[in-house]
Design an enzyme around this catalytic site. Structure first.
Site, short mmCIF file in Angstrom:
data_model
loop_
_atom_site.label_atom_id
_atom_site.label_comp_id
_atom_site.label_asym_id
_atom_site.label_seq_id
_atom_site.Cartn_x
_atom_site.Cartn_y
_atom_site.Cartn_z
N ARG A 192 -5.59 4.08 -8.10
CA ARG A 192 -7.28 3.99 -7.83
C ARG A 192 -7.65 2.77 -7.75
NH1 ARG A 192 -8.38 9.10 -6.47
NH2 ARG A 192 -8.34 10.52 -8.15
N ASP A 229 0.83 -1.15 0.11
CA ASP A 229 0.02 0.02 0.07
C ASP A 229 0.95 1.20 0.00
OD1 ASP A 229 -2.31 1.69 0.49
OD2 ASP A 229 -1.87 1.72 2.44
N LYS A 242 -7.09 -4.89 -4.83
CA LYS A 242 -5.70 -5.39 -3.93
C LYS A 242 -5.73 -6.69 -3.90
CE LYS A 242 -5.00 -0.99 -1.99
NZ LYS A 242 -4.79 -0.27 -0.49
N LYS A 300 -15.94 21.23 -0.53
CA LYS A 300 -14.53 20.87 -1.14
C LYS A 300 -14.62 19.43 -1.58
CE LYS A 300 -13.30 19.18 3.70
NZ LYS A 300 -12.60 19.62 4.82
#
Length: 1196
Positions: free
Chosen positions: A839, A426, A845, A615
């Site tokens: 992404r 990671d 993963k 935001k």
């Protein structure tokens, strides 16, 4: 009262979740049906109806065994191993006349080995038991009647109990939230133990129970809950509560899960719904997938091979015995007259030779059982536990700042650490610190901030330019090396133009004011005021959000108070330049999620204006700008690209004013959507927010830095030199991931990048058209084409030093992992020096990890720090959890836990290499010593015409594996070092021995077995030849069975222990003690055992004192046999070490000859690496030197 309730209910509309009275539809219609049959009688756990349902208690057990099940379950575990089953069968047969030895001598070693293993299991389970006792005896306040709450242990709670949980305490069971210390019954919950997330989640009780604020309120409280049955779904809960003759729908928003913690809330009251083993967290705590190392699996195959060998020689011996028995009595003549074939039992009956052969076969199976190492498994378990202790206590892997040492959570995979082929890592929190610092911003199209990032430093080094901060037009600001450490955590901003209130003098000061105000308001952080110092700290959902609030405070907009309906700031007023206190009414929070990629708040300021402040990611924010709100878009986009190139994480900030009618319409639709309990609730909420999050006016963009951890580039460089491939799997966007790759030396200048994405114009047109099937088909075809092109580039590349990097985004990865594409994708990836997947979702993963592991068949290691990495860690051969800032979920799912990525270097290159070498050598030696001993039994039986007569006394054979040869091999597995830790790190190529598995290859295993065969032959024939026809005693007596057996056994003990001494490369006092102590112990045993009465000692009665010790020939034969037997191995080792050295042999020569500091000699050794280093700063330097040399050659 009703007016008060209605007023309080209005407070809750600021949250984007269901509260109040929800409607009954969809899932709630199932209540009472299958799977939804649970009924809870609140405050009446002892009533008749509750007792009839017989719900379980709150006692939680995580132990593997109970007192009643320990022996049966533990024995079952032991006899799952085929070797133990074999020894159990032979132990049972030893009670029959077939046995060549006494029953006790056969059974005792098995009892000792299994007993030691069971004791180890019991000790480990007792530790778990103690943890259970500690958890079950925690205290919580429970309603005991008459509005009185008393402390009781967690284990005493029952379904229906009312409990009071106080701030910073864990929830003892799954509770239904009834009320809290806040007026509108919300509470803040930390779920770190459940999902690894440290951010706080907001829960809220039903409208009807808002007023239960006092202990006395529960004196007459009664309610009936009907809900789903226990299940493992953490994010789903359906139920209803009947209170005051009304039905109220329950959702996950009212459920407080066991092991989550109450934060920033003084207390809550809750009703126990699920207890003990029925709680959702316990339902999720399934045992992790059992992992076995490749060496252990291979060891099983060797055991099967030895079984085949054992059966073969037993079969051959039985045939020979049957033939000899049949020919014992011919025409009245007896060949083996001493067996009396004319008057014998079934074992020697010439007339029934076939039966005799079969019985001999069973005898031989027992006799040759010493070929199978009975103590191998237990010895390996002991060694692995000791190795784990060394890993845990290594001070070089202790992180002082966090007070966290390395922790090997399982010892099964120690040797796998020395064979890692691919690391899948990671990024955020693993390669980086996950400690965000506000470093730059772009406001009104003007860039602010002079900070220099790690990536910019790496880019400067890559370009060969001196590192100078970006210089503003009006000032020369050069980086001060002494001022690189931020004084304030989360804030590393340097620009006097807007610091210390100077922003009021900037051209667009009004825009800067709105920007800073947005930073201080648009968040879900909670201020925590220190009562002693008055300093304010913030509890935030993420490090990014904390950095924004801290930055706003440092710029003069300090957020200091939050209520359920307001946010208070200390603002720097633009006109007076003084601090003023302003209050903003908080109307709605539109929460962030991964699909929205933005967060908004709707507030009303003191002037009555309605504002929406937002935001979010640039990919979703720019498309939501109004036509008149794009004044600064061009410059802001440029700055965002620059920030991404510098490895910074960016967000776009915008706002707009709302009119009353628009807000009223939105709020009605939003309230209806969030109060819905249907399956498409989230879609309804998103649809409502889409209508108001539009036509924004652009204010600014922010840039925060997630710094690389200390030592990451150096660690990656060493791992690359060791021949380990490194893949990065991250959720960040491609630009950020690429730049982190450059900073960490995974990428370098001159490395060709193969980028797989779906950014082609055709793909975007199809997305606009909305034809999903056409999009899928075209996207897959595009990825296949890009993969084919990448493979063509690899094939066309003939330069040895040319390196490729593969970079792929999440959308492309979806198609690359499909069954008919994944092998092509992996082939391309394995041909590249670096692989970066951007992404990536948690599932992707795990799928990438599974693909690499299953297709290559090599050892994979996954390392991560968050709950989103759990699947990857469990899927890999070895999961390494980082005990960082994202909770303990990754650590709890891992095999080994470390605090910093850089510790991976020592874990693999030092401990991994040592453990692999130790376990490999230990297993090979085990088989060698057992073959040496077992074959002498076979050869002697052949010498004695396969009569089933053992060469040795029963207890000699029993104690061989248990006492005389077991301790030296354990010492080898725990202490041996071929080279020191310093040399392991200096010469990472040594690690390639593990990747190529050269120390546990079939050739090496068979070589050790052949050495055992040779040793057995030499020992047997030298002993028999030397003693057979010679007078042994002074009176002329010749050697009998007891003397020959004792002499041969002495030679075996000396040979295998001296062989161990030759194999050891790093002697310690313990190894000397065990090796030579094993030999001395044999002689002491001979004395003690021989002194016992003949009924006990049998053939060993005074054999050493009266026969062997006084005879010079005994000592001469022992000396001669030992030297003769060891000469072949010694010669082979000397020739190999001198002329054909392995990696560790070359490094030993360097150390021996004192050339460890000779760079030229060390470089020659490094050239022996079978895999060229294409990643890391060493490769970067080498590539730069190569380019310089090529330029020079071209000129000349």
């Amino acid at each position: 009262m009703n007016d008060t309730v209605r007023k309080k209910l209005r407070f809750s509309k600021i949250y984007a979740f269901s509260c109040g009275r929800a409607s009954f539809k969809d899932d709630h219609s199932q209540i009472g049906g299958p799977g939804f049959s649970r009924v809870v009688f609140c405050n009446e756990p002892e009533c008749f109806e509750a007792k009839v349902r017989n719900y379980g208690g709150n006692y939680v057990r995580t132990t593997k065994y109970t007192l009643a099940t320990f022996f049966p379950k533990s024995l079952f575990e032991q006899f799952r191993r085929v070797a133990n089953i074999y020894f159990l069968v032979t132990g049972c047969l030893s009670f029959t006349p077939l046995a060549p030895y006494t029953a006790v001598s056969a059974v005792l070693p098995l009892i000792v080995v299994i007993g030691v293993t069971m004791v180890k299991e019991a000790v480990e389970d007792w530790r778990r038991k103690k943890q259970d006792i500690e958890v079950n005896n925690r205290k919580v306040k429970r309603h005991s009647g008459d509005g009185i709450f008393n402390y009781t242990e967690w284990k005493n709670l029952r379904v229906g109990d009312i409990v009071k949980v106080e701030k910073d305490d864990f929830f003892p069971a799954d509770l239904l939230l009834l009320s809290s210390s806040y007026d509108d019954a919300i509470c803040y919950v930390e779920t770190m133990n459940l999902d690894g997330e440290t951010n706080l989640k907001v829960k809220q009780a039903l409208e009807v129970t808002l007023g239960l604020h006092e202990d006395s309120s529960f004196q007459n409280f009664k309610a009936l809950i009907k809900c789903e049955d226990p299940n493992a779904n953490l994010y789903f809960f359906v139920g209803s509560m009947e209170f005051e003759e009304q039905q109220w729908a329950l959702t996950p928003q009212q459920l407080l899960l066991r092991d989550s913690k109450l934060r920033n809330t003084d207390y809550i009251y809750g009703a126990v719904v699920f207890t003990g083993q029925e709680t959702k967290v316990i339902q999720n705590s399934t045992d992790p997938r059992s992992k076995r190392s490749k060496i252990e699996k291979k060891m099983d195959k060797i055991i099967y091979f030895l079984f085949c060998f054992l059966f073969s020689i037993a079969f051959v011996g039985s045939i020979c015995y049957g033939i000899a028995t049949r020919e014992d009595l011919e025409n009245g003549k007896m060949k083996r007259w001493y067996l009396r074939p004319d008057d014998t039992t079934a074992f020697y009956n010439p007339k029934r030779a076939a039966i005799a052969a079969i019985l001999h076969f069973l005898t031989a199976l027992m006799l040759y059982g010493y070929l199978i190492p009975i103590s191998l498994y237990v010895s390996i378990e002991v060694v692995k536990v000791m190795q784990s202790i060394f890993i845990n206590q290594d001070l070089h892997m202790y992180h002082k700042e966090a007070d966290k040492p390395a922790h090997a959570r399982t010892s099964n995979l120690n040797e796998e650490l020395g064979q890692v082929h691919t690391i899948l890592s990671d990024k955020t929190g693993t390669l980086t610190c996950n400690s965000m610092e506000f470093i730059k911003c772009s406001v009104a199209g003007t860039a602010y901030g002079h900070g220099v990032t790690e990536v910019e430093r790496a880019m400067a080094r890559r370009k060969g330019s001196p590192l100078v901060d970006k210089v503003d037009d009006n000032q020369d600001h050069v980086e001060d090396p002494a001022d690189t450490r931020p004084i304030i955590k989360g804030f590393n901003f340097q620009d006097e133009r807007i610091m210390n209130g100077n922003w009021v003098n900037e051209p667009h000061s009004d825009v800067i004011q709105k920007f800073l105000r947005l930073l201080a308001i648009c968040h879900t952080a909670i201020p925590d005021v220190d009562e002693v110092t008055g300093k304010i700290s913030y509890e935030a959902e993420s490090p990014d959000e904390a950095a924004f609030v801290i930055a706003a405070r440092e710029f003069g907009f300090g957020f200091f108070r939050r209520t359920q309906t307001s946010i208070s700031l200390h603002e720097l007023d633009l006109m007076s330049c003084k601090k003023v206190e302003r209050l903003y009414k908080l109307l709605n929070i539109l929460e962030f999620n991964s699909s929205r990629k933005r967060m908004s708040v709707i507030v009303r300021n003191e002037e009555g204006q309605l504002l929406i402040l937002c935001k979010g990611a640039d990919s979703v924010m720019f498309e939501r700008l109004a036509k008149n709100g794009r004044e600064f878009e061009e410059h802001t986009r440029e700055h965002i690209n620059e920030y991404a190139d510098a490895g910074l994480r960016t967000l776009v900030l915008a706002y707009r004013e709302l009119d009353e009618e628009e807000y009223k319409e939105f709020n009605e639709e939003f309230t209806e959507a969030k109060n819905s309990v249907s399956a498409d609730r989230d879609a309804m909420v998103d649809e409502a927010t889409e209508k108001i999050e539009k036509d924004f006016i652009l204010l600014a963009a922010t840039a925060v830095e997630d710094k690389l951890q200390n030592g990451v580039p150096e660690c990656i460089d060493k791992l690359a030199q060791a021949g380990i491939k490194i893949w990065v799997l991250t959720g960040d966007k491609m630009e950020t991931a690429i730049n982190i790759g450059f900073a960490s030396s995974l990428l370098r200048q001159g490395m060709k990048q193969i980028i797989l994405n779906l950014e082609a114009p055709g793909s975007k047109e199809l997305e606009k058209a909305g034809d999903k099937s056409a999009i899928t088909k075209a996207s897959k075809a595009s990825i296949l084409h890009q993969i084919s092109e990448g493979k063509a580039q690899l094939t066309a590349s003939t330069g040895i030093s040319e390196a490729f990097a593969l970079i792929i985004d999440g959308k492309s990865l979806t198609y690359a992992l499909e069954d008919d594409v994944k092998n092509m994708f992996l082939e391309l990836a394995m041909g590249c020096a670096s692989v970066i997947c951007c992404r990536s979702s948690p599932k992707q993963k795990a799928l990438v990890t599974r693909l690499v592991k299953t297709t290559t068949g090599k050892t994979t290691l996954a390392i991560g720090d968050g709950a989103n990495d759990v699947g990857m860690l469990q899927e890999a051969d070895i999961g390494v959890g980082m005990s960082g800032f994202e909770g303990m979920q990754a650590v709890m799912s891992s095999d080994i836990a470390i605090a910093q990525f850089r510790f991976l270097e020592r874990l693999l290159l030092v401990h991994g290499h040592w453990c692999y070498r130790r376990i490999s050598s230990m297993i090979c030696y085990f088989f060698y010593k057992n073959i040496t001993f077992g074959l002498t039994l076979f050869l002697f039986e052949a010498y004695a015409s396969f009569s089933g007569q053992p060469a040795y006394n029963d207890w000699y054979m029993s104690f061989y594996n248990v006492f005389f040869t077991s301790l030296p091999v354990i010492a080898l597995g725990v202490f041996d070092q071929d080279v020191s830790a310093r040399f392991c790190l200096k010469f990472p190529l040594l690690y390639q021995e593990g990747i190529q598995n050269v120390l546990f290859s079939w050739l090496r295993i068979l070589g050790w077995m052949f050495n055992g065969v040779c040793s057995a032959i030499l020992i047997f024939f030298f002993c028999t030849s030397a003693l057979e026809h010679q007078a042994f005693r002074k009176g002329g007596g010749v050697v009998g069975l007891e003397i020959l057996g004792t002499t041969m056994y002495t030679c075996v003990i000396w040979v295998v222990n001296c062989q161990m001494a030759l194999s050891v490369t790093y002697f310690t006092l313990i190894q000397h003690l065990f090796i030579w102590g094993g030999i001395i112990l044999w002689y002491l045993f001979l004395l003690a055992y021989g002194a016992m009465t003949p009924t006990i000692s049998t053939t060993a009665y005074k054999v050493f004192i009266e026969a062997c010790a006084p005879a010079p020939s005994y000592w001469l034969v022992t000396l001669f046999v030992v030297i003769s037997t060891l000469i072949p191995y010694f010669s082979y080792s000397a020739i190999q070490m001198r002329f054909f050295p392995m990696y560790h042999g070359m490094i030993q020569w360097i150390r021996l000859e004192g050339q460890c500091d000779d760079p030229e000699y060390c470089h020659i050794v490094r050239q022996r690496s079978l895999r060229s280093t294409t990643v890391g700063f060493t490769a970067r330097v080498a590539a730069k030197s190569s380019r310089t040399k090529e330029k020079f050659d071209n000129k000349t």
